[in-house]
Motif scaffolding. Structure first.
Motif, short mmCIF file in Angstrom:
data_model
loop_
_atom_site.label_atom_id
_atom_site.label_comp_id
_atom_site.label_asym_id
_atom_site.label_seq_id
_atom_site.Cartn_x
_atom_site.Cartn_y
_atom_site.Cartn_z
N MET A 1 10.70 -24.23 -86.08
CA MET A 1 11.63 -24.94 -85.22
C MET A 1 11.38 -24.51 -83.78
O MET A 1 11.38 -23.32 -83.47
N ASN A 2 11.19 -25.50 -82.92
CA ASN A 2 10.89 -25.23 -81.52
C ASN A 2 11.97 -25.86 -80.65
O ASN A 2 12.17 -27.06 -80.69
N ILE A 3 12.65 -25.03 -79.87
CA ILE A 3 13.73 -25.51 -79.00
C ILE A 3 13.22 -25.55 -77.56
O ILE A 3 12.68 -24.56 -77.07
N ASP A 4 13.38 -26.68 -76.93
CA ASP A 4 13.01 -26.81 -75.51
C ASP A 4 14.17 -26.30 -74.67
O ASP A 4 15.12 -27.03 -74.37
N TRP A 5 14.13 -25.03 -74.30
CA TRP A 5 15.24 -24.39 -73.59
C TRP A 5 15.44 -24.96 -72.20
O TRP A 5 16.57 -25.01 -71.71
N ALA A 6 14.38 -25.41 -71.57
CA ALA A 6 14.52 -26.00 -70.24
C ALA A 6 15.30 -27.32 -70.30
O ALA A 6 16.18 -27.57 -69.47
N ALA A 7 15.00 -28.13 -71.30
CA ALA A 7 15.73 -29.40 -71.46
C ALA A 7 17.19 -29.14 -71.84
O ALA A 7 18.10 -29.81 -71.33
N LEU A 8 17.41 -28.15 -72.71
CA LEU A 8 18.77 -27.81 -73.09
C LEU A 8 19.57 -27.30 -71.90
O LEU A 8 20.73 -27.69 -71.69
N GLY A 9 18.97 -26.48 -71.07
CA GLY A 9 19.63 -25.98 -69.87
C GLY A 9 19.90 -27.10 -68.87
O GLY A 9 20.94 -27.11 -68.21
N SER A 10 18.97 -28.03 -68.76
CA SER A 10 19.15 -29.16 -67.87
C SER A 10 20.31 -30.04 -68.31
O SER A 10 21.14 -30.46 -67.49
N VAL A 11 20.40 -30.32 -69.59
CA VAL A 11 21.50 -31.12 -70.12
C VAL A 11 22.82 -30.40 -69.92
O VAL A 11 23.82 -31.00 -69.52
N PHE A 12 22.83 -29.10 -70.15
CA PHE A 12 24.05 -28.32 -69.96
C PHE A 12 24.49 -28.35 -68.49
O PHE A 12 25.66 -28.56 -68.19
N GLY A 13 23.56 -28.15 -67.58
CA GLY A 13 23.88 -28.14 -66.15
C GLY A 13 24.40 -29.48 -65.65
O GLY A 13 25.41 -29.54 -64.94
N VAL A 14 23.74 -30.55 -66.04
CA VAL A 14 24.17 -31.88 -65.61
C VAL A 14 25.53 -32.23 -66.20
O VAL A 14 26.41 -32.75 -65.50
N SER A 15 25.73 -31.91 -67.47
CA SER A 15 27.03 -32.23 -68.08
C SER A 15 28.14 -31.39 -67.48
O SER A 15 29.26 -31.89 -67.30
N LEU A 16 27.87 -30.16 -67.11
CA LEU A 16 28.88 -29.33 -66.46
C LEU A 16 29.26 -29.89 -65.08
O LEU A 16 30.45 -30.01 -64.76
N VAL A 17 28.27 -30.27 -64.30
CA VAL A 17 28.53 -30.82 -62.96
C VAL A 17 29.28 -32.14 -63.05
O VAL A 17 30.25 -32.37 -62.32
N VAL A 18 28.87 -33.01 -63.95
CA VAL A 18 29.53 -34.31 -64.08
C VAL A 18 30.96 -34.14 -64.58
O VAL A 18 31.88 -34.82 -64.11
N THR A 19 31.18 -33.22 -65.51
CA THR A 19 32.52 -32.98 -66.02
C THR A 19 33.44 -32.46 -64.92
O THR A 19 34.58 -32.95 -64.76
N VAL A 20 32.97 -31.49 -64.15
CA VAL A 20 33.79 -30.95 -63.07
C VAL A 20 34.07 -32.03 -62.02
O VAL A 20 35.19 -32.16 -61.51
N ALA A 21 33.07 -32.85 -61.70
CA ALA A 21 33.26 -33.92 -60.72
C ALA A 21 34.26 -34.96 -61.22
O ALA A 21 35.12 -35.43 -60.46
N LEU A 22 34.17 -35.32 -62.49
CA LEU A 22 35.07 -36.32 -63.04
C LEU A 22 36.51 -35.81 -63.10
O LEU A 22 37.45 -36.54 -62.75
N VAL A 23 36.69 -34.56 -63.50
CA VAL A 23 38.03 -33.98 -63.53
C VAL A 23 38.57 -33.87 -62.10
O VAL A 23 39.75 -34.14 -61.85
N GLY A 24 37.74 -33.49 -61.15
CA GLY A 24 38.18 -33.41 -59.75
C GLY A 24 38.57 -34.76 -59.20
O GLY A 24 39.56 -34.89 -58.48
N LEU A 25 37.82 -35.78 -59.55
CA LEU A 25 38.13 -37.14 -59.10
C LEU A 25 39.45 -37.63 -59.69
O LEU A 25 40.27 -38.22 -58.99
N PHE A 26 39.67 -37.35 -60.97
CA PHE A 26 40.92 -37.74 -61.60
C PHE A 26 42.09 -36.98 -60.98
O PHE A 26 43.17 -37.55 -60.76
#
Length: 76
Positions: A1-26
C-alpha cells in the motif's frame, strides 16, 4: 500500500482553508443580520440597516454558491 502524503496534505490544507473561509463568511452574514436588527429604525431603505442586510444576504449567497459548487464537484 502506497500513500501519496503530498496529495493527502494538499487536500487537508485546502479543505481546512475553505472550511475556515466558509464559516467566517457565514459568521459575517449572521453579524450583518444582527447589526441590521440593532440599527432597526435608523435609516429606512437606504440607511445602515439596509446596508447590513444587503451585506448579510451577499455573504449567505456566497456560502450557498460555495456549497453548490462543492456538490457539483462531487457529482461531476
Amino acid at each position: 500500500m502506497n500513500i501519496d502524503w503530498a496529495a493527502l496534505g494538499s487536500v487537508f490544507g485546502v479543505s481546512l482553508v475553505v472550511t475556515v473561509a466558509l464559516v467566517g463568511l457565514f459568521t459575517l452574514g449572521v453579524v450583518g443580520l444582527a447589526k441590521q436588527e440593532s440599527a432597526g429604525g435608523q435609516g429606512g431603505v437606504t440607511g445602515p440597516a439596509a446596508l447590513a442586510r444587503t451585506g448579510a444576504y451577499a455573504c449567505f449567497a456566497l456560502c450557498a454558491a460555495a456549497v453548490a459548487y462543492g456538490i457539483w464537484l462531487i457529482v461531476a
